[in-house]
Enzyme design. Structure first.
Site, short mmCIF file in Angstrom:
data_model
loop_
_atom_site.label_atom_id
_atom_site.label_comp_id
_atom_site.label_asym_id
_atom_site.label_seq_id
_atom_site.Cartn_x
_atom_site.Cartn_y
_atom_site.Cartn_z
N GLY A 285 2.80 -1.14 4.33
CA GLY A 285 2.83 0.29 4.01
C GLY A 285 4.26 0.73 3.73
N GLY A 286 4.90 1.34 4.74
CA GLY A 286 6.23 1.93 4.58
C GLY A 286 7.23 1.04 3.86
N GLU B 195 -6.79 4.84 8.09
CA GLU B 195 -6.57 6.24 7.71
C GLU B 195 -7.82 6.83 7.04
OE1 GLU B 195 -2.95 5.53 5.56
OE2 GLU B 195 -1.96 5.00 7.44
N HIS C 182 -9.54 1.11 5.44
CA HIS C 182 -8.23 1.38 6.06
C HIS C 182 -8.42 2.39 7.20
CE1 HIS C 182 -4.13 2.63 6.69
NE2 HIS C 182 -3.75 1.54 6.05
N GLY D 128 2.51 2.25 10.84
CA GLY D 128 3.47 3.34 10.68
C GLY D 128 4.21 3.73 11.95
N SER E 233 3.47 -2.07 10.50
CA SER E 233 4.91 -2.14 10.75
C SER E 233 5.52 -3.50 10.41
CB SER E 233 5.24 -1.75 12.20
OG SER E 233 4.88 -0.41 12.43
N ASN F 34 0.86 -1.19 0.00
CA ASN F 34 0.00 0.00 0.00
C ASN F 34 0.90 1.24 0.00
OD1 ASN F 34 -1.83 2.04 0.47
ND2 ASN F 34 -2.36 1.37 2.55
N TRP F 35 1.00 1.85 -1.16
CA TRP F 35 1.92 3.00 -1.29
C TRP F 35 1.36 4.27 -0.66
CZ3 TRP F 35 3.97 2.76 -7.08
CH2 TRP F 35 4.71 1.59 -7.22
N LYS F 36 0.08 4.28 -0.32
CA LYS F 36 -0.57 5.47 0.26
C LYS F 36 -0.33 6.68 -0.64
CE LYS F 36 -0.21 3.25 4.71
NZ LYS F 36 -0.09 3.34 6.16
N GLU G 159 -5.33 -5.00 10.83
CA GLU G 159 -4.30 -3.98 11.01
C GLU G 159 -4.54 -3.23 12.33
OE1 GLU G 159 -2.46 -2.71 7.06
OE2 GLU G 159 -4.27 -1.51 7.28
P1 PGA Z 1 2.83 0.28 7.70
O1 PGA Z 1 1.36 0.48 7.11
O2 PGA Z 1 3.37 -1.00 7.12
O3 PGA Z 1 3.60 1.49 7.25
O4 PGA Z 1 2.70 0.20 9.19
C1 PGA Z 1 0.50 -0.60 6.93
C2 PGA Z 1 -0.80 -0.14 6.33
O5 PGA Z 1 -1.25 0.96 6.65
O6 PGA Z 1 -1.42 -0.85 5.51
#
Ligand code: PGA
Length: 251
Positions: free
Chosen positions: A235-236, A98, A96, A174, A214, A9-11, A168
């Site tokens: 994510g990251g 976010e 998600h 993050g 993470s 997930n590149w956000k 999640e």
């Molecule tokens: P993260 O994000 O790996 O940066 O913690 C995961 C996600 O939001 O899907």
């Protein structure tokens, strides 16, 4: 049997040139014969067309990060499931944390987004997870159960088989505070149990349940070794081709 998936997930990251380099590098580094999982890239929507070209020729599937809860019409700024489907985008992230937090998306809207995707032959990657305070108050199972049932349990059995669930924990996203393998397995097994209760054991056993929060090149293999963890939503660490490929290889 259910399939393992690793999704990146590149956000809201990468300009166009960076995005193209990243997807090309990932596609180049993956060896189809050695893969134990489906690999999904979730770029910003502006890059879906470019990414879906890589999807055609390579070993990558593509997901959108968001979809409208409406079919089509006067909804400025929105993208519909039928538009995504016409671009041959197979998956879309829904729910998600976010989106729940910054865009106020509630369970009812999320359930509608799931319906729009299924109406258009797409597969939702449906995210659920508790806040830190929920876990501290030992309310985490209840929160996850609520999100799962309100977002997905209106589906019939056949519809549900097209859904990927992603657990999640919000406190892990993050933050570098990854769930322990025991915490992940415990929640994944709880989620699978709820699916079995609502539908049946076969449906539960066929449902892919991803861990996200993470997850990185160092901890992926120990998380994925759990019997109910079928891969990850990353994510990251998905923004670095080497790290992402190591995570894919760990599945
Ligand atoms: P993260 O994000 O790996 O940066 O913690 C995961 C996600 O939001 O899907």
């Amino acid at each position: 049997m259910r399939k393992n998936i690793v999704a990146g997930n590149w956000k809201m990251n990468q300009n166009f040139a960076e995005a193209e380099d990243l997807i090309a590098e990932i596609a180049d580094k993956l060896d189809k014969k050695k893969l134990n999982c489906e690999v999904i890239i979730c770029p910003p929507s502006l890059y879906l067309e470019m990414a879906s070209d890589y999807g055609d020729e390579s070993i990558l599937s593509i997901a959108a990060q968001n979809v409208s809860s409406f079919n089509n019409g006067a909804y400025t700024g929105e993208i519909s499931a039928s538009m995504l489907n016409a671009m041959e985008i197979e998956y879309c992230i829904v729910g998600h944390s976010e989106r729940r937090k910054y865009f106020g998306e509630k369970d009812e809207i999320l359930a509608e987004k799931v319906d729009r995707l299924l109406d258009n032959n797409m597969k939702p990657i449906f995210c659920i997870g508790e806040q830190l305070t929920d876990r501290e108050n030992t309310n985490h199972f209840e929160v996850v159960k609520n999100q799962l049932s309100k977002g997905l349990f209106h589906l019939n059995n056949n519809e549900f088989l097209n859904v990927v669930v992603a657990y999640e924990p919000v406190w892990a996203i993050g933050t570098g505070m990854v769930a322990t393998p025991q915490q992940a397995q415990e929640m994944h097994s709880f989620i699978r149990g709820l699916i079995a209760e609502k539908y049946d054991t076969q449906t539960a056993n066929e449902t892919t349940i991803l861990y996200g929060g993470s997850c990185n090149a160092k901890n992926a293999s120990i998380l994925f070794a759990n019997k109910d963890v079928d891969g990850g939503l990353i994510g990251g660490a998905s923004l670095n081709a080497d790290d992402f490929v190591k995570i894919v290889t760990a599945s």
